[in-house]
Each structure stands twice: as structure tokens, then as C-alpha cells.
Design a protein around this motif. Structure first.
Motif, mmCIF file in Angstrom:
data_model
loop_
_atom_site.group_PDB
_atom_site.id
_atom_site.type_symbol
_atom_site.label_atom_id
_atom_site.label_comp_id
_atom_site.label_asym_id
_atom_site.label_seq_id
_atom_site.Cartn_x
_atom_site.Cartn_y
_atom_site.Cartn_z
ATOM 1 N N ALA A 143 0.807 -1.227 0.000
ATOM 2 C CA ALA A 143 0.000 0.000 0.000
ATOM 3 C C ALA A 143 0.835 1.269 0.000
ATOM 4 C CB ALA A 143 -0.945 -0.001 1.202
ATOM 5 N N ASN A 144 2.105 1.186 0.418
ATOM 6 C CA ASN A 144 2.940 2.382 0.476
ATOM 7 C C ASN A 144 3.569 2.740 -0.868
ATOM 8 O OD1 ASN A 144 2.587 3.155 3.203
ATOM 9 N ND2 ASN A 144 3.942 1.502 3.853
ATOM 10 N N GLY A 145 3.242 1.987 -1.905
ATOM 11 C CA GLY A 145 3.716 2.331 -3.240
ATOM 12 C C GLY A 145 5.192 2.056 -3.443
ATOM 13 N N SER A 146 5.794 2.786 -4.354
ATOM 14 C CA SER A 146 7.192 2.566 -4.693
ATOM 15 C C SER A 146 8.091 3.657 -4.119
ATOM 16 C CB SER A 146 7.376 2.510 -6.210
ATOM 17 O OG SER A 146 7.292 3.812 -6.768
ATOM 18 N N LEU A 147 9.378 3.370 -4.102
ATOM 19 C CA LEU A 147 10.369 4.332 -3.629
ATOM 20 C C LEU A 147 10.395 5.578 -4.511
ATOM 21 C CD1 LEU A 147 12.669 4.859 -1.597
ATOM 22 C CD2 LEU A 147 14.207 3.663 -3.159
ATOM 23 N N GLU A 148 9.922 5.447 -5.747
ATOM 24 C CA GLU A 148 9.894 6.586 -6.662
ATOM 25 C C GLU A 148 9.055 7.728 -6.089
ATOM 26 O OE1 GLU A 148 9.672 6.964 -11.432
ATOM 27 O OE2 GLU A 148 7.967 5.972 -10.487
ATOM 28 N N LYS A 149 8.031 7.384 -5.333
ATOM 29 C CA LYS A 149 7.205 8.409 -4.708
ATOM 30 C C LYS A 149 8.040 9.281 -3.774
ATOM 31 C CE LYS A 149 4.465 6.979 -1.496
ATOM 32 N NZ LYS A 149 3.328 6.317 -0.805
ATOM 33 N N ILE A 150 8.997 8.655 -3.102
ATOM 34 C CA ILE A 150 9.863 9.393 -2.186
ATOM 35 C C ILE A 150 10.864 10.245 -2.951
ATOM 36 C CG2 ILE A 150 11.582 9.177 -0.357
ATOM 37 C CD1 ILE A 150 10.235 6.595 0.457
ATOM 38 N N THR A 151 11.508 9.650 -3.977
ATOM 39 C CA THR A 151 12.494 10.421 -4.729
ATOM 40 C C THR A 151 11.844 11.578 -5.476
ATOM 41 O OG1 THR A 151 12.312 8.860 -6.589
ATOM 42 C CG2 THR A 151 14.040 8.442 -4.981
ATOM 43 N N ASN A 152 10.601 11.408 -5.878
ATOM 44 C CA ASN A 152 9.896 12.500 -6.551
ATOM 45 C C ASN A 152 9.606 13.664 -5.616
ATOM 46 O OD1 ASN A 152 9.873 11.233 -9.023
ATOM 47 N ND2 ASN A 152 7.785 10.465 -8.835
ATOM 48 N N SER A 153 9.631 13.383 -4.304
ATOM 49 C CA SER A 153 9.373 14.459 -3.351
ATOM 50 C C SER A 153 10.502 15.493 -3.360
ATOM 51 C CB SER A 153 9.183 13.883 -1.947
ATOM 52 O OG SER A 153 10.388 13.328 -1.465
#
Length: 275
Positions: A143-153
Motif C-alpha cells: 500500500a505504500n507504493g514505490s520508492l519513486e514516490k519518495i524520490t519524486n518528493s
């Protein structure tokens, strides 16, 4: 003090990278020596993997599971991922293969590779569908998605993660890669380590996913030959850029992991005390 902690964490992560280069001798597998993942006959593959705990589903069951392919989670190089639910209500991620090359080699790569490994930092295969030309893989849902969501931040100028959280994510990915290279029956090169292919599970435990480009070979070999470049620009190892016949090793994954760490560590100055 904060600068000292960041430096310590960075040093620890760099140490992990270096540790992945260390070779450990293990017993060579299979009766015929080396095995590489090409697209064999369906019957032979299913016979070889008949002891898998993964469940085989019909295409109708896949359609029902995904509510008629309704909830799209993402798009990959060879297929689309949809959210689904098992009959007991357990959420899953269903990857439907859309493109096929070399008799569906990318499907067999992923099916055979992910079906023979088990590690806390590698996504788990729950089921599959092989029906005519239709192919699908059923994975545990994160449910927390991918690490890309973090790097996109980084682009948005914010990050809700403490350096310790980023360190734990990086360490988990390193352990997963080390398992692929040293802990399996065969050495597995992922060829596409990047934030998009790292899923975040409960408590943000990282899970390596998407093995469509993966290759495996016996540990007695130091290199494997491929005929075309594999990977994603900005994360692909330099040796994969040059020549028509490319001789590579598992160290190409280590390079990709290093580039992934650069993306993650670039956020440490924006870390928030929220998590």
C-alpha cells in the motif's frame, strides 16, 4: 551533531555497497551446470515449478479478481499492474503482460526467477495465469507504493523521512540485492534496480520487484553475455552502453544501486521529524 549523523549514515551505506562486491563460494547448481532463463515450453516450465506455492489462476479468475481490470496501479515496460483482491479479501497486485518478445521471454524471466526465491526484501509471487496468449502474475500488494514516490518528493521540495528511515530503506535494498547475487541457488542479475522497482511494504520495508529483465547464471561464471542493453537510463551501468555483445556481471546491479542511493540521499537535508 546532525552533520556527523548524516556522514555516519552515508558511510554505512557506502560500506553496504562495497560489501556487495565480496564473492562467497557456494555449491554450483543443477545437473547440467549453468541455467539461463529463456522461454521454454509451457508444459516443461510448469513441471519444473510444480512445487511452487504460487496458485495458478484462469483468466476469468484474474478478471474477477481485478474487478474487470478496473483499478490501475502503474505501468511497466512489459505490462500494466492492477489492484485486485483474493477470494478471502486479501489485496494483491496483478501484473498483466501486454508486450511479448522472444515467445514471451520477459514473462518467463519474471515467473521463473521470482518463483524460486524467498526473501523479506524481494516481492512475493502469490499466483500466475497462463492461458493461451494471456499472461499474468499475482503479487503481494504494498500500500505504500514505490520508492519513486519518495524520490519524486525532491522535486516538490519536501520529504517526510528522517535519515534513519532512509538508511533502513537503503540497507533493506542492499540485503535484497545481496541475496539475489549470493544467497540463491543461481546468481541473479536484476538489470533494472531503480526507485520505481522498489516497493515499500509495512513499516516501509523495501521489496525489490519487476524481474522482467532478470538473468540467472551459475556462480562459477564471472560474467554473462547479453546482446542488448538492459535497464533504465540514469541507473544503467556504463558497460551496458558499449558494443553489440556485452559482457556484464552482477556488479552492474551494484552500480544501479549506487545511483539509487544518490537519489535517496539527495533528500537528507530535507528530512522532517514527522517520521
Amino acid at each position: 551533531l546532525a552533520a556527523a549523523i548524516d556522514s555516519f549514515l552515508l558511510a554505512c551505506l557506502l560500506f553496504v555497497i562495497g560489501s556487495l562486491w565480496v564473492s562467497r563460494s557456494r555449491r554450483p547448481p543443477t545437473e547440467n551446470g549453468c541455467f539461463q532463463l529463456h522461454a521454454p515450453a509451457i508444459e516443461k516450465v510448469l513441471l519444473e515449478y510444480k512445487t511452487l506455492t504460487a496458485t495458478r489462476y484462469t483468466y476469468n479468475e484474474i478478471t474477477k479478481m481485478t474487478k474487470k481490470i478496473k483499478y490501475k496501479l502503474g505501468q511497466g515496460g512489459y505490462g500494466t499492474v492492477f489492484q485486485g483482491w483474493l477470494s478471502n479479501g486479501t489485496p494483491v497486485a496483478v501484473k498483466q503482460m501486454e508486450k511479448s518478445y522472444n515467445d514471451g521471454e520477459e514473462f518467463w524471466n519474471e515467473f521463473a526467477t521470482i518463483g524460486m526465491i524467498h526473501h523479506v526484501n524481494v516481492v512475493r509471487l502469490l499466483g500466475f495465469c497462463i492461458e493461451g496468449s494471456r499472461r499474468a502474475l499475482v503479487y503481494e500488494f504494498k500500500a505504500n507504493g514505490s520508492l519513486e514516490k519518495i524520490t519524486n518528493s525532491i522535486i516538490a521540495g519536501r520529504c517526510m523521512f528522517r535519515p534513519k528511515r532512509l538508511y533502513d530503506i537503503g540497507l533493506g535494498i542492499a540485503k535484497g540485492i545481496e541475496y539475489l547475487h549470493q544467497g540463491c541457488h543461481l546468481r541473479i542479475i536484476h538489470f533494472d534496480i531503480k526507485p520505481h522497482n522498489i516497493l515499500l511494504g509495512q513499516d516501509f520495508i523495501p521489496k525489490i520487484s519487476d524481474f522482467g529483465l532478470a538473468r540467472s547464471y551459475c556462480k562459477g561464471q564471472s560474467i554473462v553475455t547479453i546482446t542488448e542493453g538492459k535497464g533504465t537510463i540514469s541507473y544503467i551501468a556504463p558497460e551496458l552502453f558499449y558494443g553489440n555483445s556485452k559482457h556484464v556481471s552482477h556488479k552492474s546491479d551494484v552500480y544501479s544501486f549506487g545511483m539509487l542511493l544518490i537519489a535517496v540521499l539527495g533528500m537528507k537535508e530535507k528530512a522532517s521529524p514527522l517520521m
